[in-house]
Design a protein around this motif. Structure first.
Motif, PDB file in Angstrom:
ATOM      1  N   VAL A 166       1.043  -0.068 -10.566  1.00 38.74           N
ATOM      2  CA  VAL A 166       0.576   1.043 -10.945  1.00 38.74           C
ATOM      3  C   VAL A 166       0.768   2.051  -9.865  1.00 38.74           C
ATOM      4  CG1 VAL A 166      -1.113   2.585 -12.068  1.00 38.74           C
ATOM      5  CG2 VAL A 166      -0.508   0.521 -12.870  1.00 38.74           C
ATOM      6  N   PHE A 167       1.401   3.279  -9.700  1.00 41.56           N
ATOM      7  CA  PHE A 167       1.371   4.252  -8.965  1.00 41.56           C
ATOM      8  C   PHE A 167       1.168   5.509  -9.190  1.00 41.56           C
ATOM      9  CE2 PHE A 167       2.485   6.094  -4.775  1.00 41.56           C
ATOM     10  CZ  PHE A 167       3.059   7.432  -5.136  1.00 41.56           C
ATOM     11  N   ASN A 168      -0.127   6.243  -8.880  1.00 34.40           N
ATOM     12  CA  ASN A 168      -0.345   7.670  -9.311  1.00 34.40           C
ATOM     13  C   ASN A 168      -0.391   8.558  -8.139  1.00 34.40           C
ATOM     14  OD1 ASN A 168      -1.742   9.860 -10.427  1.00 34.40           O
ATOM     15  ND2 ASN A 168      -2.783   8.690 -11.888  1.00 34.40           N
ATOM     16  N   PHE A 169       0.705   9.244  -8.216  1.00 37.37           N
ATOM     17  CA  PHE A 169       0.907  10.328  -7.071  1.00 37.37           C
ATOM     18  C   PHE A 169      -0.036  11.444  -7.014  1.00 37.37           C
ATOM     19  CE2 PHE A 169       3.120  12.308  -3.511  1.00 37.37           C
ATOM     20  CZ  PHE A 169       2.898  13.669  -4.023  1.00 37.37           C
ATOM     21  N   ASP A 170      -0.465  11.812  -8.245  1.00 39.24           N
ATOM     22  CA  ASP A 170      -1.338  12.857  -8.365  1.00 39.24           C
ATOM     23  C   ASP A 170      -2.664  12.555  -7.629  1.00 39.24           C
ATOM     24  OD1 ASP A 170      -0.178  13.991 -11.752  1.00 39.24           O
ATOM     25  OD2 ASP A 170       0.465  14.531  -9.678  1.00 39.24           O
ATOM     26  N   VAL A 171      -3.144  11.226  -7.976  1.00 36.75           N
ATOM     27  CA  VAL A 171      -4.490  10.668  -7.470  1.00 36.75           C
ATOM     28  C   VAL A 171      -4.039  10.956  -5.789  1.00 36.75           C
ATOM     29  CG1 VAL A 171      -6.045   8.655  -7.137  1.00 36.75           C
ATOM     30  CG2 VAL A 171      -5.192   9.560  -9.479  1.00 36.75           C
ATOM     31  N   LEU A 172      -3.057  10.199  -5.320  1.00 35.61           N
ATOM     32  CA  LEU A 172      -2.894  10.253  -4.166  1.00 35.61           C
ATOM     33  C   LEU A 172      -2.847  11.454  -3.267  1.00 35.61           C
ATOM     34  CD1 LEU A 172      -2.350   7.576  -2.176  1.00 35.61           C
ATOM     35  CD2 LEU A 172       0.160   8.335  -2.204  1.00 35.61           C
ATOM     36  N   TYR A 173      -2.304  12.396  -3.906  1.00 38.16           N
ATOM     37  CA  TYR A 173      -2.196  13.725  -3.428  1.00 38.16           C
ATOM     38  C   TYR A 173      -3.501  14.288  -3.308  1.00 38.16           C
ATOM     39  CZ  TYR A 173      -0.601  18.605  -2.912  1.00 38.16           C
ATOM     40  OH  TYR A 173      -0.609  19.741  -2.197  1.00 38.16           O
ATOM     41  N   ASN A 174      -4.316  14.308  -4.349  1.00 38.48           N
ATOM     42  CA  ASN A 174      -5.551  14.883  -4.493  1.00 38.48           C
ATOM     43  C   ASN A 174      -6.531  14.423  -3.267  1.00 38.48           C
ATOM     44  OD1 ASN A 174      -7.566  16.630  -5.574  1.00 38.48           O
ATOM     45  ND2 ASN A 174      -8.614  14.510  -6.498  1.00 38.48           N
ATOM     46  N   GLN A 175      -6.336  13.017  -2.830  1.00 37.96           N
ATOM     47  CA  GLN A 175      -7.238  12.494  -1.859  1.00 37.96           C
ATOM     48  C   GLN A 175      -6.516  12.992  -0.598  1.00 37.96           C
ATOM     49  OE1 GLN A 175      -6.322   8.153  -2.154  1.00 37.96           O
ATOM     50  NE2 GLN A 175      -7.704   8.008  -4.165  1.00 37.96           N
ATOM     51  N   ALA A 176      -5.479  12.897  -0.340  1.00 42.97           N
ATOM     52  CA  ALA A 176      -4.860  13.624   0.964  1.00 42.97           C
ATOM     53  C   ALA A 176      -5.515  15.083   0.934  1.00 42.97           C
ATOM     54  CB  ALA A 176      -3.410  13.505   0.986  1.00 42.97           C
ATOM     55  N   ALA A 180       4.567  17.339   3.519  1.00 33.10           N
ATOM     56  CA  ALA A 180       4.083  15.920   2.884  1.00 33.10           C
ATOM     57  C   ALA A 180       5.070  14.974   3.530  1.00 33.10           C
ATOM     58  CB  ALA A 180       4.150  16.032   1.359  1.00 33.10           C
ATOM     59  N   LEU A 181       4.548  13.467   3.778  1.00 32.74           N
ATOM     60  CA  LEU A 181       5.289  12.389   4.105  1.00 32.74           C
ATOM     61  C   LEU A 181       4.303  11.415   3.189  1.00 32.74           C
ATOM     62  CD1 LEU A 181       7.319  10.789   5.784  1.00 32.74           C
ATOM     63  CD2 LEU A 181       5.432  10.534   7.304  1.00 32.74           C
ATOM     64  N   LEU A 182       5.330  10.695   2.363  1.00 25.96           N
ATOM     65  CA  LEU A 182       4.916   9.585   1.610  1.00 25.96           C
ATOM     66  C   LEU A 182       5.329   8.210   2.277  1.00 25.96           C
ATOM     67  CD1 LEU A 182       3.515   8.402  -0.996  1.00 25.96           C
ATOM     68  CD2 LEU A 182       5.742   8.512  -2.053  1.00 25.96           C
ATOM     69  N   VAL A 183       4.419   7.284   2.526  1.00 23.32           N
ATOM     70  CA  VAL A 183       4.640   6.209   3.444  1.00 23.32           C
ATOM     71  C   VAL A 183       4.534   5.011   2.561  1.00 23.32           C
ATOM     72  CG1 VAL A 183       4.865   7.046   5.688  1.00 23.32           C
ATOM     73  CG2 VAL A 183       2.645   6.086   4.763  1.00 23.32           C
ATOM     74  N   SER A 221       0.861  -0.906  -0.115  1.00 22.59           N
ATOM     75  CA  SER A 221       0.198   0.008  -0.076  1.00 22.59           C
ATOM     76  C   SER A 221       0.858   1.268  -0.024  1.00 22.59           C
ATOM     77  CB  SER A 221      -0.764   0.137   1.077  1.00 22.59           C
ATOM     78  OG  SER A 221      -0.180  -0.051   2.315  1.00 22.59           O
ATOM     79  N   TYR A 222       0.368   2.229  -0.293  1.00 18.03           N
ATOM     80  CA  TYR A 222       0.830   3.489  -0.472  1.00 18.03           C
ATOM     81  C   TYR A 222       0.028   4.658   0.454  1.00 18.03           C
ATOM     82  CZ  TYR A 222       2.915   1.992  -4.580  1.00 18.03           C
ATOM     83  OH  TYR A 222       3.891   1.131  -5.448  1.00 18.03           O
ATOM     84  N   GLY A 223       0.739   5.499   1.221  1.00 17.78           N
ATOM     85  CA  GLY A 223       0.134   6.452   2.111  1.00 17.78           C
ATOM     86  C   GLY A 223       0.497   7.835   1.920  1.00 17.78           C
ATOM     87  N   LEU A 224      -0.246   8.687   2.241  1.00 16.36           N
ATOM     88  CA  LEU A 224       0.393  10.336   1.993  1.00 16.36           C
ATOM     89  C   LEU A 224      -0.214  10.966   3.260  1.00 16.36           C
ATOM     90  CD1 LEU A 224       1.962  12.222   0.415  1.00 16.36           C
ATOM     91  CD2 LEU A 224      -0.032  12.808  -0.668  1.00 16.36           C
ATOM     92  N   ILE A 225       0.712  11.582   3.870  1.00 16.20           N
ATOM     93  CA  ILE A 225       0.375  12.549   5.072  1.00 16.20           C
ATOM     94  C   ILE A 225       0.671  13.868   4.712  1.00 16.20           C
ATOM     95  CG2 ILE A 225       0.587  12.983   7.620  1.00 16.20           C
ATOM     96  CD1 ILE A 225       1.297  10.113   7.852  1.00 16.20           C
ATOM     97  N   LEU A 226      -0.569  14.953   4.655  1.00 21.49           N
ATOM     98  CA  LEU A 226      -0.370  16.199   4.327  1.00 21.49           C
ATOM     99  C   LEU A 226      -0.252  17.208   5.821  1.00 21.49           C
ATOM    100  CD1 LEU A 226      -2.003  16.858   0.876  1.00 21.49           C
ATOM    101  CD2 LEU A 226       0.344  16.398   1.492  1.00 21.49           C
ATOM    102  N   VAL A 227       0.610  17.912   6.283  1.00 23.20           N
ATOM    103  CA  VAL A 227       0.355  18.719   7.379  1.00 23.20           C
ATOM    104  C   VAL A 227       0.539  20.080   6.858  1.00 23.20           C
ATOM    105  CG1 VAL A 227       1.505  19.033   9.472  1.00 23.20           C
ATOM    106  CG2 VAL A 227       1.611  16.932   8.397  1.00 23.20           C
ATOM    107  N   ASP A 228      -0.384  21.016   7.571  1.00 28.18           N
ATOM    108  CA  ASP A 228      -0.575  22.347   7.427  1.00 28.18           C
ATOM    109  C   ASP A 228      -0.620  23.052   8.552  1.00 28.18           C
ATOM    110  OD1 ASP A 228      -2.184  24.892   6.557  1.00 28.18           O
ATOM    111  OD2 ASP A 228      -1.131  24.291   4.592  1.00 28.18           O
ATOM    112  N   THR A 252      -4.389   9.612   3.509  1.00 24.67           N
ATOM    113  CA  THR A 252      -4.942   8.689   2.802  1.00 24.67           C
ATOM    114  C   THR A 252      -4.059   7.612   2.501  1.00 24.67           C
ATOM    115  OG1 THR A 252      -6.084   8.272   0.631  1.00 24.67           O
ATOM    116  CG2 THR A 252      -4.016   9.561   0.610  1.00 24.67           C
ATOM    117  N   VAL A 253      -4.750   6.464   2.511  1.00 27.79           N
ATOM    118  CA  VAL A 253      -4.191   5.148   2.370  1.00 27.79           C
ATOM    119  C   VAL A 253      -4.773   4.166   1.238  1.00 27.79           C
ATOM    120  CG1 VAL A 253      -3.404   2.908   3.222  1.00 27.79           C
ATOM    121  CG2 VAL A 253      -3.553   4.864   4.774  1.00 27.79           C
TER     122      VAL A 253
END
Length: 712
Positions: free
Chosen positions: A671-681, A618-621, A564-571, A663-664
């Motif tokens: 297939v890995f689409n970072f743009d989709v992952l970033y949009n979800q996070a 951002a933190l990509l896990v 799995s891929y996870g993305l954490i956005l901190v603001d 998001t996870v």
């Protein structure tokens, strides 16, 4: 006629003494006693007191306590009571004169008063009773009681007036105190943004004197390591501001009360009354003097010394409160200004040193910066090896203060105590006072010398910085030592980087001849440079380039495939308001502190946090399940809130907080689409902000699908 005149005098009487005199005259005329006295009843430990006397009455000490209990049962209407009929087990005839009578004048429990008449003529008493002449005693007793009531009422009125007067005084003093506190607030605004800390010292002294109305003031800075304090600006005997930077005193010269307040107490203001008043260490008078202590938490910055030498006015409790408030605000301003100055100095030194292309130029720039910007008389930089086996001169200062090339100087480490201290305390500034000052092996004067040994993060020796006060002979202050220490830290970093760059340059020049021998060293150097290019210079986190590199790794080698891929956005919440309120310099400090926390949590997750915007990270896990990502997000949020970075404009929280969106997504078909992952996070982050901030929110696919259907 006598009775009528007596009655007139009685009714016009305004005090008990006049009534007693009238009563004695009447008794003398009517009964011809041998003596008489008016007595107050005893209370608790207070014995009976003879208020007024005529003749020589029997001492009251012969009357037992039981007698007073017995006689208290009678009233004024009972007229004369013979002591012979006393039922208190007291043989009165053995103690007092014959034919002694007592008359109750006032039966008020708080002020029982009696008339004792001794050895009167019984026949005259009997005749007076028959003629009703004793009735006038009732009138005298009534007037006595009225006078007592009038005096008590007058006393109560007086006490009321006294309380009212005190209350009005308190109101006026409080109004004055409120005005004084408003003045303190205005003063703190006026002096809150000086050009330099030295300017702040002068403004503080003049504010105490000219705006708060005190006679004289001087600001002293404490150097706890040297157990001394030094002056900045003070006030002379004429009330004018004078420069006292040249002064330095040992702590033992302070009064014991001041020393105790500095190191044992928590009070902010100490006042000594009837104390000697000084000017430049010489006694000039007597009055009150005070110490307004400035603290940074538990650290003592210094204090403002004050006295009343000129006008000799006393200091009020409200003035003391006003001073304590001003001292607290001044300490905050000083702390902030010191931080700003240190940051400016660090930034300026890093910019200036970073422009140099060689170690030789770095050392020259360091010496010039030290004497021109840090206010040091003489400075020199000596290079050394990892084993610290020698000192190699680079650039230094001659005895006139000119920057000169001292590359000719080289020696084994000299056997001097200050060098040994510097080696024992790497990256700290050590100093010696009242010692010989050397130049090219020769003694050229006496004063203080300071030295610090620069080491890398791995503890390897890099260089020495030496300084002294040969030219201006000013004392070495705690602030200067701290500036030298921070400057040395910057110099260490630039020397290491420049030395590495020079090594890379040498490797490139001799690459054809030493390919096999130098390839690994070149790769290491390039890795360091590559890592630096991927680092955000402010927070020391990764930057967008680092994030792109991580994404490229995932895309090339399929890292994390099948998991799995996870993305954490901190603001950071309301960071624009933070910059507006505290300034961009404080904003940079806040970003560095937040970055340190994020770096810690990223290291625990074996990943890299990247700064992708002004206050967004951002933190990509990879290979983390949803619960692990949730737990990590909450730990990050809680840690930043617990750091308690002051943020006055962050709603009701008062500290810096962050909003976190995560998001996870399970990996599928490599297939890995970072743009989709970033949009979800990012949508999750938006929900966190909409939910009041300082919270975490995850991406909900079902909710997103419903929103898309509504849009369609």
């Amino acid at each position: 006629m006598f009775a009528r005149a007596l009655l007139k005098n009685i009714m016009s009487a305004r005090n008990h003494r006049f009534l007693a005199h009238s009563l004695f005259e009447y008794i003398e005329e009517l009964l011809a006693p041998e003596s008489a006295c008016i007595v107050s009843e005893p209370h608790s430990s207070i014995p009976p007191i003879s208020l007024y006397e005529k003749g020589t009455p029997t001492s009251l000490s012969v009357y037992p306590d039981t007698f007073w209990s017995w006689v208290s049962q009678f009233e004024t209407a009972d007229s004369f009571i013979p002591l012979a009929m006393a039922t208190c087990h007291w043989e009165s005839h053995n103690e007092v004169k014959n034919n002694t009578f007592i008359f109750m004048i006032d039966n008020y429990s708080e002020a029982r008063t009696y008339l004792i008449v001794e050895h009167l003529d019984p026949e005259k008493l009997q005749q007076a009773s028959l003629d009703n002449a004793l009735d006038l005693l009732q009138v005298i007793a009534s007037r006595w009681q009225c006078v007592r009531a009038e005096l008590e009422a007058a006393g109560e009125y007086k006490q009321r007036d006294i309380k009212e007067a005190k209350y009005l005084d308190v109101i006026h003093q409080r109004e004055k105190f409120i005005e004084d506190m408003k003045l303190v607030q205005r003063l703190s605004v006026e002096i809150s943004n000086p050009e330099t800390i030295d300017e702040l010292h002068r403004l503080a002294v003049e504010a105490i004197r000219e705006r708060l109305g005190f006679d004289r003031a001087a600001l002293m800075l404490l150097d706890i390591k040297k157990r001394c304090f030094s002056g900045t600006y003070g006030t002379n005997e004429c009330g004018k501001t004078v420069d006292v930077h040249h002064t330095q005193y040992d702590l033992h010269q302070l009064e014991e009360a001041y020393i105790n307040a500095l190191f044992e107490g928590k009070e902010g203001l100490v006042i000594l009354e009837d104390a000697p008043l000084y000017n430049d260490g010489t006694v000039i008078g007597q009055g009150w003097n005070g110490m307004l202590i400035l603290r940074d938490g538990d650290e003592i910055i210094g204090w403002i010394a004050m006295d009343n030498y000129i006008n000799r006015s006393p200091i009020t409790s409200y003035q003391k409160q006003m001073l304590e408030s001003f001292g607290s605000l001044l300490a905050q301003i000083y702390i902030r200004k010191r931080q700003e100055q240190n940051i400016r100095m660090l930034h300026a030194s890093m910019v200036e040193l970073s422009r140099c292309m060689t170690v030789h130029d770095v050392c020259k720039s360091a010496v010039s910066f030290g004497i021109n910007r840090l206010g040091i008389d003489r400075l020199a930089v000596f290079l050394t090896d990892n084993d610290c086996s020698y000192m190699q001169g680079t650039w230094g200062t001659d005895i006139q203060g000119n920057v000169v090339d001292e590359s000719y100087y080289r020696s084994e480490l000299v056997d001097r105590s200050i060098v040994s201290s510097a080696r024992s305390n790497p990256n700290e500034v050590v100093f010696e006072e009242s010692v010989p000052i050397y130049h090219d092996y020769h003694i050229v004067g006496f004063g203080w010398t300071a030295m610090t040994m620069l080491t890398s993060s791995r503890g390897e020796s890099v260089a020495f910085i030496a300084a002294d006060n040969l030219i201006r002979r000013k004392p070495l202050t705690h602030q200067q030592r701290e500036m030298i220490r921070m400057f040395a830290s910057n110099l260490t970093e630039v020397l290491l980087r420049t030395r590495a760059q020079e090594a890379v340059h040498v490797l490139n020049e001799t690459l054809e001849q030493e390919v096999k021998e130098r390839t690994k060293e070149l790769e290491d150097a390039n890795q360091k440079l590559e890592l630096m290019s991927k680092m955000d210079p402010l927070t020391r986190l990764g930057n967008r380039r680092m994030l792109e590199s991580l994404l490229e790794e995932i895309g090339v080698d399929g890292k994390g495939c099948g998991a799995s891929y996870g993305l954490i956005l901190v603001d950071i919440d309301h960071f624009g308001l933070y910059n507006n309120y505290y300034g961009h310099m404080q904003g940079d400090i806040a970003l560095m502190r937040v970055g340190s926390i994020l770096q810690y949590h990223a290291a625990l997750a074996q990943e890299v946090f990247c700064r992708i915007g002004g206050e967004e990270f951002a933190l990509l896990v990879v290979n983390h399940n949803e619960q692990q990502v949730i737990d990590l997000s909450e730990r990050i949020r809680a840690s930043i809130e617990s750091e308690a970075i002051a943020h006055a404009d962050n709603e009701d929280r008062g500290v810096v907080t962050v909003s976190v969106g995560y998001t996870v997504t399970p990996a599928s078909d490599s297939v890995f689409n970072f743009d989709v992952l970033y949009n979800q996070a990012d949508k999750a982050l938006y929900k966190a902000k909409a939910s009041g901030r300082n919270t975490i929110r995850g991406y909900l696919p079902a909710l997103d699908k419903a929103n898309n259907e509504k849009t369609a």
